[in-house]
Motif scaffolding. Structure first.
Motif: not given
Length: 644
Positions: A240-253
């Protein structure tokens, strides 16, 4: 042979030839001088004796004549004296012993100094009185020549030694820039980049050093750019560009991988109303800073097996495999506490503008159902007056036994004391199906019950008590392989709490020093989170492992979305890629990310290993993306018949 040794050797040879030539000239000069001196002295003594004997020979005073001869030739410089009276043929003959002291026989046999014979007729006017014959003794010449030779030899040896020392120092200084270039070239060959070399004073080397420094900087910049490109692609695809955490795509994987492998543990869905209100009222200018502030606090909860992602503007999810309800509830409370820091409420009396829903996972859940249950748990949490927190149990059959951290700790202590810990091994192979190493997985078997390491290690980590488990594992593996001469290397996983335990680091150092023969049989695998959260302790442990000749790898590489710059500093033997990077091989963007990551690692001579490789097709695709090692179900089939 090195250039330094060649130059020094040839210079010493030339110096030896020069000193040998000087020695030969000096030796011959001394020898000729002694011979000439011997001849001169003999001539002088014969002349003086002739004058001394003439008056006595004229009066036929034989006794006085004999006395003069005895007195004159009693110095040991003559070997024989013969005086013959011409009128009566009487003879006076004196022979002296040839004693040559402190001169070795080999020297006398090699160096020849002949005795000189001189004969002179003694007269009185025109009258011939006697004939005097004197033969010199070479003993004195031998002694003086030997002493001079010893002095010459000692002098020349001293000169050679002093010359060798001076030449060595001079060559060291002159060739220092070349040695620095050689050292830096070796480092560059293994993609290690050093500081620019200082400009030497030697004119011929200035251009070489300048060109070398330029090439070194360009290569370093090239590799840094490749690493930055890999990080940039990874961020675009999974972060995620704002938080630096994983985004939804990575989470789904991650969720898909977790749910297809008999999931245990649960998830936490956190929603912050303060962030949502900020976006609605002031847009990104106020909302983004709040997201970043909360994300920085949430990253403190990150661990090797925990994934934290941002679902949308104000919702965050944490996946925690192998965690009990109690631990997950405690984590949710911590997340709520972190969210409360976003409220502008110095008195602490305003209601908390956030809620957290907890879902314990079940084998029958799909991703869609799990997210739906998470929304239900979040809605339920909003209805809680005292604490906006709710736990939703999807199935009555809990996937994790109701065991607390202390109970897990006691179970591990019991297993160590009674040898209840057993091992399974999974092979890692290369593109040619040759075994690289075997990763060891531990489990506890107590009666009919079996507990995998994932179930109890999280409890040990929270109690910072993983070192005792790691000590037992290492001791057991070392004792097992000490009796084997040939075996496939085994990768031992080290817990995060052990890496932060200085006592364990000292113990491991002593263990590795006492068992150097194990360096061919054992590898150590460290979780990536340690290279981010505890880089100092991790660097110390890696240095100890390397100094003792052992190798180490990094597990879950890329899981924590941190810069991979530590690879160039610590240089592991291999990195095991996070499953999220190797699972979606039909997505071109994800393939580009994977290829960029593997290229960056390969440029640093670091092997990349993909985990959970289940089909030959998947292995072939990964091979095309420059992945060098493979681990998963397919490896057992491809190396069927090999030693397990």
């Amino acid at each position: 042979m090195t250039l330094y040794r060649q130059l020094l050797l040839w210079m010493l040879v030339v110096l030896f030839l020069l000193t040998s030539t000087v020695f030969a000239i000096q030796f011959n000069t001394t020898k000729n001088y002694l011979i000439e001196q011997q001849s001169t002295e003999l001539n002088n003594v014969v002349s003086s004796v002739g004058f001394a004997l003439s008056p006595y020979l004229k009066t036929n005073d034989f006794i006085a004549t004999e006395s003069v001869i005895n007195a004159t030739f009693d110095s040991g410089y003559y070997s024989k004296v013969k005086l013959t009276l011409l009128d009566s043929n009487k003879e006076i003959i004196r022979q002296y012993p040839q004693i040559i002291k402190n001169v070795p026989n080999w020297f006398k046999s090699v160096v020849h100094i002949d005795a000189i014979t001189q004969t002179r007729t003694l007269t009185n006017g025109w009258l011939q009185l006697a004939e005097l014959t004197v033969i010199s003794s070479p003993a004195s010449a031998y002694i003086q020549l030997w002493q001079a030779t010893v002095q010459l030899i000692l002098g020349f040896i001293a000169c050679l030694l002093l010359g060798a020392i001076v030449l060595s120092l001079v060559l060291n200084k002159v060739l220092k820039p070349l040695k620095q270039i050689q050292k830096s070239a070796k480092e560059m060959a293994s993609n290690h980049f050093t500081a620019p070399l200082p400009t030497p004073h030697t004119r011929e080397l200035v251009d070489v050093v300048t060109a070398f420094n330029s090439m070194n900087i360009q290569l370093q910049q090239h590799f840094e750019q490749q690493a930055q490109e890999a990080d940039t692609l990874r961020v675009r695809a999974y972060q995620d560009p704002v938080s630096g955490l994983a985004n939804r795509s990575y989470l789904m994987t991650k969720l898909n991988s977790w749910l297809t492998n008999k999931p245990t543990g649960g998830i936490i869905l956190l929603k912050s109303d303060a962030i949502e209100d900020s976006y609605q009222q002031a847009g990104y200018e106020l909302g983004d800073p709040l997201v970043l502030k909360l994300a920085e606090r949430l990253k403190e909860l990150s661990a090797d097996d925990i994934t934290i992602a941002r679902l949308n503007q104000s919702e965050f999810m944490l996946i925690a495999p192998n965690v009990s309800e109690e631990d997950l509830t405690d984590t949710a409370r911590v997340m709520l506490s972190m969210t409360s820091e976003l409220n502008l409420d110095p008195l602490g009396i305003a209601p908390l503008q956030a809620a957290a829903g907890i879902v314990m996972c079940s084998e029958t859940l799909t991703i869609t159902a799990l997210l739906a249950h998470a929304d239900n748990a979040l809605n339920k949490a909003r209805q809680q007056i005292k604490e906006p927190l709710a736990l939703l149990e999807v199935s009555a059959n809990k996937t994790i036994p109701a065991i607390g951290k202390q109970q897990w700790n006691a179970l591990v202590d019991e297993a160590i004391a009674n040898n209840l810990i057993h091992f399974t091994f999974q092979k890692a192979i290369d593109a040619n199906n040759a075994i690289i190493h075997k990763e060891m997985f531990a489990y506890i078997k107590k009666g009919q019950q079996k507990f995998n390491a994932g179930q109890f290690l999280s409890a040990l980590e929270k109690l910072n008590d993983g070192a005792k488990f790691d000590r037992y594992i290492i001791d057991t593996i070392f004792n097992k392989f000490t009796k084997q001469t040939k075996s496939v290397p085994v990768a031992i996983n080290i817990t995060q709490s052990s890496i932060n335990d200085t006592g364990f680091i000292r113990w491991l150092n002593n263990k590795l020093q006492s068992c150097p023969q194990m360096k061919q049989h054992v590898l150590f695998e460290l979780p990536e989170i340690c290279f981010i959260k505890n880089i100092d302790n991790t660097r110390l442990l890696c240095e100890i492992i390397r100094q003792n000749g052992f190798q180490f790898g990094i597990d879950n590489y890329g899981h924590n979305f941190s810069s991979t710059g530590y690879l160039n500093q610590l240089r592991p033997h291999y990195v095991k890629l996070d499953f999220a990077y190797t699972s979606q091989l039909d997505d071109q963007v994800k393939m580009d990310v994977l290829e960029s990551i593997t290229r960056s690692a390969n440029n640093l001579a670091v092997m990349t290993i993909a985990s959970r490789v289940e089909t030959v097709e998947q292995k072939q695709k990964l091979t095309l993306l420059k992945v060098q090692g493979f681990q998963g179900y397919v490896t057992e089939e491809l190396v069927n018949g090999e030693m397990k």
